[in-house]
Write an enzyme that holds these catalytic residues in place. Sequence first.
Site, PDB file in Angstrom:
ATOM      1  CG  ASP A 197      15.571  23.026  34.790  1.00 17.22           C
ATOM      2  OD1 ASP A 197      14.502  22.445  35.050  1.00 17.22           O
ATOM      3  OD2 ASP A 197      16.570  22.434  34.338  1.00 17.22           O
TER       4      ASP A 197
ATOM      5  CD  GLU B  40      18.895  20.427  39.576  1.00 15.14           C
ATOM      6  OE1 GLU B  40      18.671  19.283  40.009  1.00 15.14           O
ATOM      7  OE2 GLU B  40      18.412  20.865  38.516  1.00 15.14           O
TER       8      GLU B  40
ATOM      9  CD  GLU C 242      13.371  22.608  30.341  1.00 10.02           C
ATOM     10  OE1 GLU C 242      13.841  22.927  29.226  1.00 10.02           O
ATOM     11  OE2 GLU C 242      12.286  21.996  30.458  1.00 10.02           O
TER      12      GLU C 242
ATOM     13  CG  HIS D 172      11.113  14.542  28.715  1.00  5.10           C
ATOM     14  ND1 HIS D 172      12.074  13.909  29.445  1.00  5.10           N
ATOM     15  CD2 HIS D 172      10.955  15.760  29.275  1.00  5.10           C
ATOM     16  CE1 HIS D 172      12.463  14.693  30.424  1.00  5.10           C
ATOM     17  NE2 HIS D 172      11.814  15.838  30.335  1.00  5.10           N
TER      18      HIS D 172
ATOM     19  NE  ARG E 160       7.842  22.456  27.252  1.00  3.17           N
ATOM     20  CZ  ARG E 160       6.562  22.791  27.113  1.00  3.17           C
ATOM     21  NH1 ARG E 160       6.180  23.546  26.123  1.00  3.17           N
ATOM     22  NH2 ARG E 160       5.671  22.376  27.983  1.00  3.17           N
TER      23      ARG E 160
ATOM     24  CG  HIS F 220       7.170  13.140  29.560  1.00  8.19           C
ATOM     25  ND1 HIS F 220       6.076  13.944  29.413  1.00  8.19           N
ATOM     26  CD2 HIS F 220       7.848  13.620  30.627  1.00  8.19           C
ATOM     27  CE1 HIS F 220       6.085  14.878  30.357  1.00  8.19           C
ATOM     28  NE2 HIS F 220       7.155  14.698  31.119  1.00  8.19           N
TER      29      HIS F 220
END
Length: 402
Positions: A96, A118, A132, A216, A218, A249
């Site tokens: 994604d 996936e 994503e 992490h 967004r 991250h």
Amino acid sequence: MDKPIVIVVGTRPEALKLIPLYCALQKAQLPVLLCATFQHTTLLQQVFDLFSITPDINLNIMQHDQSLHYLTQAIIEKMGTLFKLHDPSLLIVQGDTTTAFASALATFYKAIPIAHVEAGLRSGKINNPFPEEMNRVMIGKIATYHFAPTNLNVANLLNEGISRDHIFLTGNTIVDTLLMICDKIKRDELSIDAPIKAHVAMCKKLNKKLILMTLHRRENFDGKLVGMLEAVKEFAQRYDDVNIIFPAHLNPNVQKALKTSMVDLVANITTIPPVAYKELVYILQHAHWVITDSGGIQEEAVSLGKPLLVLRNETERPELLWENAGRLTGTNKTKILQDLETIHTQDTINVARNTYGDGHACQRITSIIKNIILESAPQKNYTEQNIKPLPQRENTHFLSNH
Ligand code: UD1
């Protein structure tokens, strides 16, 4: 040489989930090229080092604090150049990310078949995870073949009207990678960083419960991440029998939240730079439980039987909730603290499960590509000019129209 299959990876998780497939396709003697966009640099290189692999093609796009706009246009542009040099029979993307979406779109423009590894994961909320969920929905529309990890993922694709002839149930390739690394650790074939080993040993010796944390996403960069970290900080300050290890991250927004929340100043929270995959697996093997907002770690924790708190409001992996392998805690500070206390005091124990895969996904995908996809692929080359108007569904036209 026959037209190559091109596999595209851009970020750490894509490489972890596709390199074993690259190796399996090579082993099956299919012509295959590994293309890295280098959406990530350091994090991606760590994975190539682990497998001792150099990508065949390097698109070299990463910029510091890059925007999604920049990433998308740079990948589409560079994939266009790639197609002038190579003429793939099939392009494979995973998951994604912006690398996966933008390279699938660029491939669609050249009318080359696309396989999505996936496939079929859906949170059902277009903004969560961001971007994503939208990326995978769009890849689902664009892709020709869909390799779905679970039955639920197959059902999601069927619900969206994807032809069932183009959906394959394979398991998630991350379980192949995970089990392979666990095996190598067990046989002492991989050297684990000494400070990580020492940290795990220290927790054992002092009888501290080791907890792995990764955060992490967004969609939490707008200040939410600070609150989430503060909840964890409060929990750690209340319970000194835990030790939270937090590989943070490299995204600048994560680094900023870390400083603002001051989690790194709490004695029993150990903030460290991102670790290589073998170290991550080693920590996971020794962890009592896990706090995460990562997709991959949800799969890995369940596969190793580690209870987990998912610090997100939605998950595209609800199988773990149905099996009571973890909790969907969300991002609210009070709720996080509450769930942390519950999981800690209940001292939950889980068993390892095959929910997301059994370690043979790459073998299945390779066999499908070799015996079904390439066998049935039309012989003629497609160009923008010779694509006929589509009578029906766009995502099945490469095979059905010609
Ligand atoms: C990306 C993916 C996300 C995936 C995550 C795994 C998208 C939109 N997001 O998010 O789905 O879960 O990777 O890590 O595709 N950086 C470095 N070195 C690195 C990697 C990142 O310095 O090796 C820094 C850079 O400043 C970069 C920033 O992190 O600009 C953000 O990287 P980016 O790939 O845009 O997003 P991620 O947050 O990593």
